[in-house]
Design a protein around this motif. Structure first.
Motif, mmCIF file in Angstrom:
data_model
loop_
_atom_site.group_PDB
_atom_site.id
_atom_site.type_symbol
_atom_site.label_atom_id
_atom_site.label_comp_id
_atom_site.label_asym_id
_atom_site.label_seq_id
_atom_site.Cartn_x
_atom_site.Cartn_y
_atom_site.Cartn_z
ATOM 1 N N ARG A 89 -3.801 6.432 0.906
ATOM 2 C CA ARG A 89 -2.764 5.728 1.685
ATOM 3 C C ARG A 89 -3.034 4.235 1.840
ATOM 4 O O ARG A 89 -2.104 3.463 2.032
ATOM 5 C CB ARG A 89 -2.559 6.394 3.039
ATOM 6 C CG ARG A 89 -3.712 6.286 3.993
ATOM 7 C CD ARG A 89 -3.388 7.062 5.268
ATOM 8 N NE ARG A 89 -4.391 6.830 6.279
ATOM 9 C CZ ARG A 89 -5.564 7.431 6.296
ATOM 10 N NH1 ARG A 89 -5.877 8.314 5.346
ATOM 11 N NH2 ARG A 89 -6.447 7.167 7.235
ATOM 12 N N LYS A 90 -4.310 3.829 1.761
ATOM 13 C CA LYS A 90 -4.598 2.399 1.923
ATOM 14 C C LYS A 90 -4.567 1.663 0.588
ATOM 15 O O LYS A 90 -4.726 0.461 0.533
ATOM 16 C CB LYS A 90 -5.990 2.217 2.530
ATOM 17 C CG LYS A 90 -6.137 2.825 3.897
ATOM 18 C CD LYS A 90 -7.587 2.795 4.316
ATOM 19 C CE LYS A 90 -7.783 3.583 5.585
ATOM 20 N NZ LYS A 90 -9.204 3.763 5.881
ATOM 21 N N THR A 148 0.849 -1.179 0.000
ATOM 22 C CA THR A 148 0.000 0.000 0.000
ATOM 23 C C THR A 148 0.896 1.243 0.000
ATOM 24 O O THR A 148 2.105 1.161 0.212
ATOM 25 C CB THR A 148 -0.892 0.048 1.245
ATOM 26 O OG1 THR A 148 -0.049 0.164 2.382
ATOM 27 C CG2 THR A 148 -1.748 -1.191 1.372
ATOM 28 N N GLN A 201 0.969 3.620 2.152
ATOM 29 C CA GLN A 201 1.584 3.841 3.455
ATOM 30 C C GLN A 201 2.762 2.884 3.695
ATOM 31 O O GLN A 201 3.797 3.287 4.213
ATOM 32 C CB GLN A 201 0.537 3.673 4.556
ATOM 33 C CG GLN A 201 1.118 3.845 5.937
ATOM 34 C CD GLN A 201 0.258 4.721 6.819
ATOM 35 O OE1 GLN A 201 -0.664 5.392 6.362
ATOM 36 N NE2 GLN A 201 0.544 4.726 8.094
ATOM 37 N N THR A 221 -5.046 -5.562 7.690
ATOM 38 C CA THR A 221 -4.284 -6.557 6.933
ATOM 39 C C THR A 221 -3.479 -7.431 7.887
ATOM 40 O O THR A 221 -3.333 -8.623 7.672
ATOM 41 C CB THR A 221 -3.322 -5.888 5.932
ATOM 42 O OG1 THR A 221 -2.563 -4.937 6.644
ATOM 43 C CG2 THR A 221 -4.059 -5.251 4.801
ATOM 44 N N MET A 224 -6.177 0.390 8.137
ATOM 45 C CA MET A 224 -5.974 -0.629 7.091
ATOM 46 C C MET A 224 -4.833 -1.547 7.465
ATOM 47 O O MET A 224 -4.883 -2.753 7.306
ATOM 48 C CB MET A 224 -5.664 0.076 5.773
ATOM 49 C CG MET A 224 -5.336 -0.862 4.635
ATOM 50 S SD MET A 224 -6.756 -1.887 4.209
ATOM 51 C CE MET A 224 -6.026 -2.951 2.983
ATOM 52 N N LYS A 225 -3.775 -0.942 8.029
ATOM 53 C CA LYS A 225 -2.622 -1.759 8.372
ATOM 54 C C LYS A 225 -3.042 -2.792 9.411
ATOM 55 O O LYS A 225 -2.691 -3.955 9.328
ATOM 56 C CB LYS A 225 -1.515 -0.864 8.907
ATOM 57 C CG LYS A 225 -0.180 -1.575 8.880
ATOM 58 C CD LYS A 225 0.875 -0.771 9.581
ATOM 59 C CE LYS A 225 2.019 -1.677 9.945
ATOM 60 N NZ LYS A 225 2.801 -1.110 11.029
#
Lengths: 236, 359
Positions: free
Chosen positions: A130-131, A95, A97, B5, B1-2
């Motif tokens: 960012r995602k 991604t 980020q 995942t 999001m991190k």
């Protein structure tokens, strides 16, 4: 103000091909310096040699008063010299980020959040995405991502290799605006470009390379006004 | 999001561990109840070994993105050094499980050394050099073991290289209490088989633990970054050679441990067992299970180890059926139309059962 990068009599070979023939130039603190020239003039070769990806046969490169001769590329980054390689080269499967986080690989973890904020402020478009996986970004966005990623390592000198390559004119305009604003915020930039007009108009000084040699140098305005340069690179 | 995942990959990891534990418990209960056929019972340890081989090769091929065609070579190094260690420590360490553990560590260690020797020159290069060199390595190890004579007596280990072909084990000059461990082309013989299914299960779990943790670590991110784009990875300051070595040597060491377990499961074993075909077989497990997909590797390794045996009744057509099954699985997991069809059926059958899809 001091000299941040000094290249003297640099000679680089690809096998028996003499690609860079005795190039010398220097970059002062806070400047934008551009190397312009046609395909095969040795611009990218020079940058890659400075970044440690290629090795010179002779000549010297000193960065912040220390020689860069045999320093391996991964140590050069932690010295404060970041290269945005030609053709964007982002990590397509990560991604946005995560790409930026990779840029901070040589940094201590504590400042990560602050650095991300700083880069997102510089590139609001990246924050919006960012995602998103980097492979789904447009060419211009990937270029911004590659630049943002390099900025994550707190470079004292940012080297950009053809940031406008393959981009639509409006995006080229945007990229150069970003370069201007990076310059304003105090980043020293070494810019390699084929788009001589755009590069010279943002640069403090420029060097013109032709088949591996520096054939002209001067301030951006001088070179833009020079009739020879106009004829050879600016279309009239 | 991190976070999301992370959670997703952690869930997949947990599913993988869970599947292995479940398979172990079910097989253990079936075996102790006498419900497993004799041929399958005899295959339990080799299956564990091949599963670890597949998972460790997936680290090199799937996560690091380098092609290795000599994984069986590391298995061979581990197998024979493990056998030597176990046989010569027989009196020093009477407890079989401990001796097995030591032998597997020795196997892992020697395979890691072999990995360093190969990796140091080759991993500095870009391109498919690793494939060529590991291919050669597998063959060299096979020939080396073929002319290796090893014995042990009260004075310690005796080694000889039978390069001319006219030496025998008698040339080692063993004492009367001595034992021959490796007899050249005959391989190891008279090995006390101390490998157990539980040890195999633990090996698989440790291999998974090492590989999955490495993948989700800082180093793992770096390894995957250099796989995706070496130039970009170098330009953000990654030491490419270091991270390549880390993944490659870990993979070799795990293969060595699996080899030691394999070697101690048979009373005799020849070096020709670990030839190019075995390396390719392990690569088939990895490719069939999916690059970077550990559960896939496990399922593929287990299934393709059992399949040839299960197909014995087809006699001559065995390998033909085997090939057809391989092709069908590839189609089923890769063809978009078939995949959509399969997903629909799976969804209709059980809501969601990911991970079973490799079969």
């Amino acid at each position: 103000m001091g000299t941040i990068l000094k290249v003297e009599d640099l000679n680089v070979f690809y096998g028996s091909i003499h690609a860079v023939k005795g190039v010398s130039f220097q970059v002062e603190q806070g400047e934008i310096v551009t190397l312009i020239g046609a395909n095969g003039a040795g611009k990218s070769t020079t940058l890659n040699t400075i970044a440690g990806l290629l090795h010179s046969r002779s000549g010297s490169i000193s960065f912040l008063d220390g020689p860069l001769g045999k320093v391996p590329p991964h140590k050069i980054v932690s010295k404060g010299l970041a290269l945005v390689p030609e053709g964007r080269r982002v990590f397509l499967q990560m991604t946005v980020q995560e790409n930026l986080e990779m840029g901070a690989y040589t940094q201590p973890g504590a400042s990560l959040e602050a650095d991300l904020d700083r880069v997102y402020q510089q590139f609001p478009r990246l924050q919006e995405r960012r995602k998103q996986v980097a492979g789904t970004l447009s060419g211009g966005e990937q270029q911004m991502l590659a630049m943002g990623r390099a900025l994550m390592s707190h470079p004292k000198l940012l080297m950009l290799d053809e940031p406008s390559m393959g981009l639509a004119p409006i995006l080229v305009e945007q990229i150069f605006q970003i370069i201007r604003s990076l310059h304003k915020s105090g980043t020293t930039i070494l810019l390699v470009e084929q788009n001589a007009q755009a590069a010279l108009s943002v640069a403090d000084r420029g060097y013109v390379l032709e088949t591996g040699r520096v054939v002209a140098s001067g301030t951006g305005a001088e070179l833009l006004a020079s009739p020879d340069i106009k004829k050879a690179y600016l279309g009239g | 999001m991190k976070k999301l995942t992370m959670k997703c990959s952690t869930r997949m990891d947990l599913l993988t561990y869970g599947a292995v534990i479940l398979a172990y418990v079910v097989l253990l209960v079936l075996r102790d109840g006498g419900h497993l056929s004799r041929s399958l019972t005899g295959q339990l340890v080799p299956i564990c070994c091949y599963v670890s081989m597949a998972v460790s090769l997936n680290l090199t091929v799937g996560i690091l993105g380098e092609l290795s065609l000599g994984h069986a070579g590391f298995m061979s190094v581990g197998a024979f050094s493990g056998v030597i260690a176990a046989m010569s420590l027989q009196s020093a360490i009477p407890a079989a499980p401990l001796r097995l553990a030591v032998a597997m560590l020795v196997g892992a260690g020697t395979a890691a050394v072999a990995g360093v020797l190969i990796g140091t020159p080759v991993l500095r290069l870009r391109g498919d050099y690793l494939a060529i060199v590991t291919l050669a390595f597998g063959e060299i190890i096979k020939e080396l073991v073929n002319c290796l004579l090893v014995g042990w007596d009260s004075h310690g280990l005796h080694l000889a290289l039978n390069l001319t072909g006219n030496k025998t084990i008698a040339d080692l000059g063993l004492e009367a209490d001595g034992i021959a461990i490796i007899k050249g082309a005959q391989g190891s013989a008279g090995v006390t088989t101390i490998a157990t299914f539980t040890a195999g299960f633990l090996l698989v779990m440790i291999t998974l633990f090492v590989v999955l943790n490495l993948r989700s670590s800082r180093a793992g991110r770096a390894i995957m970054a250099l796989r995706d784009n070496a130039i970009a990875a170098e330009s953000v300051g990654l030491d490419l050679t270091r991270y390549k070595m880390m993944a490659f040597v870990t993979s070799a060491a795990l293969a060595g441990a699996a080899g030691a377990l394999y070697g101690l499961n048979f009373s005799s074993l020849q070096a020709t067992k670990f030839d190019f075909n075995t390396s390719i077989l392990i690569l088939v497990f990895v490719v069939l299970g999916g690059l970077g997909n550990m559960l896939g590797s496990i399922v593929a390794a287990a299934a393709l180890t059992i399949l040839p045996e299960a197909l014995r009744s087809f006699a001559d057509y065995r390998m033909l059926v085997y090939a057809i099954v391989l092709i069908l699985v590839m189609l089923l997991t890769n063809d978009p139309t078939l995949r959509a069809y399969r997903d629909r059926i799976l969804a209709a059958l059980s809501g969601k059962r990911p991970g079973k899809e490799a079969l």
